[in-house]
Structures are given as structure tokens and as C-alpha cells.
Scaffold this active site. Structure first.
Site, PDB file in Angstrom:
ATOM      1  N   TYR A 482       0.813  -1.223   0.000  1.00 46.48           N
ATOM      2  CA  TYR A 482       0.000   0.000   0.000  1.00 46.48           C
ATOM      3  C   TYR A 482       0.846   1.272   0.000  1.00 46.48           C
ATOM      4  O   TYR A 482       0.553   2.211   0.732  1.00 46.48           O
ATOM      5  CB  TYR A 482      -0.964   0.014   1.193  1.00 46.48           C
ATOM      6  CG  TYR A 482      -1.668  -1.291   1.452  1.00 46.48           C
ATOM      7  CD1 TYR A 482      -2.321  -1.968   0.419  1.00 46.48           C
ATOM      8  CD2 TYR A 482      -1.707  -1.861   2.719  1.00 46.48           C
ATOM      9  CE1 TYR A 482      -2.978  -3.170   0.644  1.00 46.48           C
ATOM     10  CE2 TYR A 482      -2.363  -3.071   2.957  1.00 46.48           C
ATOM     11  CZ  TYR A 482      -2.989  -3.714   1.913  1.00 46.48           C
ATOM     12  OH  TYR A 482      -3.642  -4.912   2.150  1.00 46.48           O
ATOM     13  N   HIS A 483       1.855   1.325  -0.854  1.00 47.57           N
ATOM     14  CA  HIS A 483       2.734   2.498  -0.896  1.00 47.57           C
ATOM     15  C   HIS A 483       2.853   3.088  -2.298  1.00 47.57           C
ATOM     16  O   HIS A 483       3.966   3.330  -2.780  1.00 47.57           O
ATOM     17  CB  HIS A 483       4.139   2.131  -0.394  1.00 47.57           C
ATOM     18  CG  HIS A 483       4.190   1.703   1.027  1.00 47.57           C
ATOM     19  ND1 HIS A 483       5.271   1.012   1.557  1.00 47.57           N
ATOM     20  CD2 HIS A 483       3.309   1.869   2.049  1.00 47.57           C
ATOM     21  CE1 HIS A 483       5.047   0.770   2.834  1.00 47.57           C
ATOM     22  NE2 HIS A 483       3.861   1.276   3.155  1.00 47.57           N
TER      23      HIS A 483
END
Length: 552
Positions: A482-483
């Protein structure tokens, strides 16, 4: 099939009328910081537009609540990537916060800044003022570190950073095994050096999440010069020639326009910011023409340079108890909930991971290139609950992937989700690091005292041994961490979208302030760096306003 954002029935305020000095698009990790810092000047008016709603859901504020808020359309945009060849054609869910605080209200609370060299490399590429020594003061400015202030940490900022309260046997064994494997212990991976093994720090305070909405926005809303409009989905930017003069947004089925006297600040994230730019006619002319958008300003790099951290998950069964055993049954869940309500302690205070490792995937590297997130539990998917056996998870990701993807609109309608193409594991270097990272994980697992309690490697399993098999495992058992970053990159090359003051190249009155401006993704979790970017941007915006006043 394309999907559209739902219409919102709730109105937080009447639609914004007239003009404001600054219009901020997005009340996420960066936007809340900007709203606070810019509205410190009582002489300016600030409008903050947020497409999501209020952060009223109680699970937002319980640290482990990300199990309930991720993949929940009430709080999460629920993005889905295109099928990706590098991971066997799979599509991955990409949670992004659709609520005040943005992804800081949904994330795993992990506070990691990255490596000194990340920022020095940004500066070396021509981005003046972005070296480590220049950005460190902004990390410190935002931080309220419970350990107190020192050379690397601040204690007077609004963002609470705390040590983990939970210790479990399997986590302690993992730390000791990593040390036996030659990885030094490091009690502060955000200090003098990142390399080593230790417990994560997290953005929490007294058992509650500390999002940017709570830390920065809530206090600022007491000011008369800051206006917040929720459920306001930006459709496009308004241009007059080469100047951005305002924003068009939809709220409850109605289209509204608002003007910005000085600047529009786009803080909609690595997906939302390039999407809004493209829907506004800012981007690659060829692509815009294909989707029926008139190109008003050519910028080939909008939506390109997409980077993300891909984690390879390894799960080990154990003969000692893990959190799987503590939260598996209803009575255990009741006990855990009671403990949290009465004492603000226990498993509900957990960040997404407990133990971090920053190390090298192979000998000869100048600095760590992989990161572990160790969890004293395991599951196939968080929403499905934990496994019915004792186990822990050791996820490992490449810190600086060389694969590059893109965010591209597929419709002129800003309500239609864009195409998300990560292009995971599309370079030889990324494939090599993935294979080597699995080997490092297995090396740690074979060290005392961890090996004494491991009974079986559940994922990927003992059948995966050769380099070819390990790469196949990486493609099959990997997930985003989730980056997303880099889609409006800062720089001066042909794909750069903003300059080193975050002004969009070739346009006046517009800056991008969020993780999309990272030229190269930082070596670690991205929330703390995004907050730093906004802190630094706020000072640059204030300086520009001061200069214009002086000129007048």
C-alpha cells in the site's frame, strides 16, 4: 468494466461560493497538514475539499481497526489494479482512504522515514532543498515522539509517535534469530541509521490512532479562515491560459465551482492527483486524445513513474502460541475487546506489524535494500480472519524497486476509476531481489531460538527451492504493501511534473503536494515522508506569499 464513485447524499456545508486564497484538494495525509499550516496565517482564507466523509467510524480510531476499514467502501476507495503479468495476471486491491485523514486513517500506523540516502539522491538529481539535512527539520517539526526530543526527533509536534505496547514470545524469538543471522539490533530505525532489527514505532496515542485528521485538521478547524467541505469530489481544475484559477467539484449530484486567488494545492494522492490532472487536460496529448480529453497543457510524465512496495509473504506454523490463538474464538475476542475498553492495551492496539528488519538481500550492497514486516499472526486475507493454527507472518519487500508503472484515465469523467498498472517484477533486478529476500527470510527462520518453535513453512512451502521456483513463489504469494508513489514526480527531466518547489511545470497557481511527487520511492513506509513533504511545502507556500507581498 469501469466503476464509478457513488453519489453522496450527505452535505457537510453549503457549496463553497466566491473565492479563497488557497484551495486544497484532498484532506488526506498531506492535505490535513497543509490546511493546518497555511491557515496559521489569519490573513489568508483556505478551502479544503474532501471527496470522502467524516472520520466518525469508531474502527478508524482503534489501531487494529484497519481490518474493518480497508476494503470497506464507506471508508476506502477500493481501487483494483489491472491484471499484472509480473504477478501471474493477478489483480491486487489497493486501499486508499476515502475519509478525513485519507490513508492515515486507514493505514497500519507504522512510522518509518526512509534512509538518509533517499533524500540525498533526490537533491543530487537537482531537487534543491530536498537532501536529508534539509528535510530532517520537517520530520521533527511534525513529531511528538514519546521518547522525547533529540538530534533526530521532535517532541512538540502534533503527530504522536509511540512505541508498541504489545510484546509476544514469537516476536522476541524473531528478533533474536535475526541477530543470530548477523542483523544488528536497532532500537530506533528512524534515528542515526536505519539498518537493523527492532520493534516498529507507530502513530498512536494512549491506545488510539493518531491520523493527520486528528493531529492537524481537528485543531485547525477552530480557525475562522479555514473552511472544510466534505463529500466534494473534484472533477477538474479550472484554467485560464497557463494559470490554474480554481476547481470544479461535485457534491450530492450538483456541480460547483470555486476560485483560488493564489494557488490550488492538489493533495489527492498518487492515484487521485494524476487522475485529476489528466481529467483537466494536463498530461500526455496522445493519451488524452484517446480518452476524449482536450490537452490544455502538455506534460508527458503525469501518471507515469508509478512505484510501489511489493511484499512477498512467508507464513510459518509454530508450536508456540501466537495471536492466532488469542483472537480466534468468540470468547477470546470478547476478552480482547474488554481489555481494550478498560485499559487501552492488548491486541487491539496493534499496528499492522510489530517487528521490522532493514537489511541487505545480498553481500556487497552499500545499504539495506529489503524490509521485513513481521506479524505474530497469519491469515489468507485480513477480512477472513486468522488461520485456525498457531503461525506468524514474515513479509519482505524490496525497498527501491526498479519496475515502473502508470496511472492513466480511461474516461474524461473523473468519477471513473483510472487504469492502475504497477508492472510488478518487470525488471531483472527486482526479480533477483525477490528471490534473495525469500532466502534471507528462510535464513532467519533457521536460527535459534526461532527454529525451535517452527514446525512447518506454510507459505510458500518446502516445494519451492530453486531460484526459478522462488521467483514463481514471489509472483504467486505477493501483495502490495500500500505504498503507491511517484506519479507526479519532482525534477527537471522530461517526465518531471513538478519542480523542487512542487509547482507544476509550465503552469501558474498549481502545486502538487503528496506522495506522487517522490522521484524515487523512499526506503520504507510512505506516510511519515508524505507528512514531511506537506510540512516543507507549507513553508514554501508561505515564503512565496511573503515574496509576492514584498513585491507588491
Amino acid at each position: 468494466m469501469s466503476r464509478k464513485y457513488g453519489d453522496f447524499a450527505m452535505h457537510s456545508k453549503t457549496p463553497a461560493q466566491g473565492a479563497y486564497d488557497y484551495v486544497i484538494v484532498g484532506a488526506g495525509s498531506a492535505g490535513c497538514v497543509l490546511a493546518n499550516r497555511i491557515s496559521e496565517d489569519p490573513g489568508v482564507s483556505v478551502l479544503l475539499l474532501e471527496a470522502g466523509g467524516a472520520d466518525w467510524n469508531p474502527w478508524i480510531h482503534v489501531p487494529v481497526g484497519y481490518f474493518k476499514t480497508m476494503h470497506n467502501p464507506a471508508t476506502d476507495w477500493c481501487y483494483l489494479t489491472d491484471p499484472d503479468e509480473g504477478i501471474k495476471g493477478r489483480q491486487l486491491q489497493w486501499p486508499r482512504g476515502k475519509v478525513l485523514g485519507g490513508s492515515s486513517s486507514l493505514n497500519g500506523l507504522l512510522y518509518i522515514r526512509g534512509q538518509r540516502e533517499d533524500y540525498d539522491d533526490w537533491a543530487a538529481a537537482g531537487n534543491v532543498g530536498w537532501g536529508y539535512d534539509s528535510v530532517l527539520p520537517y520530520f521533527k517539526k511534525s513529531e511528538c515522539q514519546e521518547r522525547g526530543a533529540d538530534e533526530y526527533h521532535g517532541a512538540d509536534g502534533p503527530l504522536h509517535v509511540s512505541d508498541l505496547r504489545l510484546r509476544r514470545e514469537i516476536a522476541e524469538r524473531f528478533i533474536e534469530a535475526a541477530k543470530v543471522a548477523g542483523i544488528p539490533e536497532n532500537a530506533d530505525v528512524n534515528g542515526a541509521t536505519q539498518e537493523g532489527v527492532g520493534y516498529f514505532q507507530q502513530t498512536s496515542y494512549k491506545g488510539f490512532r493518531c491520523s493527520t485528521a486528528k493531529a492537524f485538521l481537528r485543531p485547525a478547524l477552530k480557525r475562522h479562515n479555514l473552511t472544510l467541505i466534505k463529500h466534494a469530489h473534484c472533477q477538474r481544475l479550472l484554467l485560464e491560459g497557463k494559470r490554474v484559477v480554481g476547481v470544479e467539484y461535485r457534491q450530492g449530484g450538483q456541480t460547483n465551482r470555486v476560485k483560488a486567488n493564489h494557488e490550488v494545492l492538489l493533495s489527492s494522492g498518487a492515484i487521485g492527483s494524476p487522475q485529476i490532472l489528466q481529467c483537466s487536460g494536463i498530461g500526455d496529448p496522445g493519451h488524452l486524445k484517446k480518452v476524449g480529453v482536450e490537452c490544455l497543457h502538455e506534460l508527458a510524465g503525469v501518471g507515469e513513474n508509478l512505484q510501489d512496495h511489493l511484499q512477498v509473504r512467508l507464513v510459518f506454523k509454530t508450536r508456540c502460541r501466537t495471536l492466532n490463538d488469542e483472537v480466534r474464538h468468540p470468547l477470546m475476542k470478547l476478552a480482547v475487546g474488554t481489555q481494550y475498553v478498560l485499559t487501552r492495551t492488548g491486541p487491539l492496539t496493534l499496528a499492522a506489524s510489530q517487528v521490522c528488519v532493514f537489511t541487505r538481500s545480498r553481500e556487497g550492497l552499500e545499504r539495506p535494500d529489503i524490509q521485513f514486516h513481521m506479524q505474530p499472526l497469519s491469515s489468507d486475507k485480513p477480512a477472513e480472519g486468522v488461520h485456525p493454527f498457531s503461525a506468524f507472518t514474515a513479509s519482505v519487500c524490496q525497498l527501491r524497486p526498479t519496475s515502473r508503472g502508470s496511472i492513466r484515465i480511461i474516461s474524461p469523467d473523473a468519477g471513473v476509476y483510472p487504469s492502475i498498472r504497477p508492472n510488478y517484477l518487470s525488471t531483472e533486478e527486482d526479480c533477483r531481489v525477490a528471490v534473495d529476500a525469500i532466502k534471507v527470510a528462510r535464513r532467519i527462520a533457521t536460527q535459534a531460538p526461532l527454529d525451535e518453535v517452527i514446525t512447518d513453512e506454510y507459505v510458500p512451502g518446502p516445494d519451492y527451492q530453486s531460484d526459478e521456483q522462488l521467483l514463481d513463489a514471489a509472483r504467486q504469494f505477493s501483495q502490495t504493501i500500500y505504498h503507491p508513489a511517484g506519479t507526479c514526480k519532482m525534477g527537471h527531466d522530461p517526465l518531471a511534473v513538478v519542480d523542487d518547489r512542487l509547482r507544476v511545470h509550465g503552469l501558474e497557481g498549481l502545486r502538487v503536494v503528496d506522495a506522487s511527487i517522490m522521484p524515487v520511492i523512499v526506503s520504507g513506509n510512505t506516510n511519515a515522508p508524505t507528512i514531511m513533504i506537506a510540512e516543507k511545502a507549507a513553508d514554501m507556500i508561505k515564503a512565496s506569499r511573503g515574496a509576492s507581498r514584498g513585491a507588491a
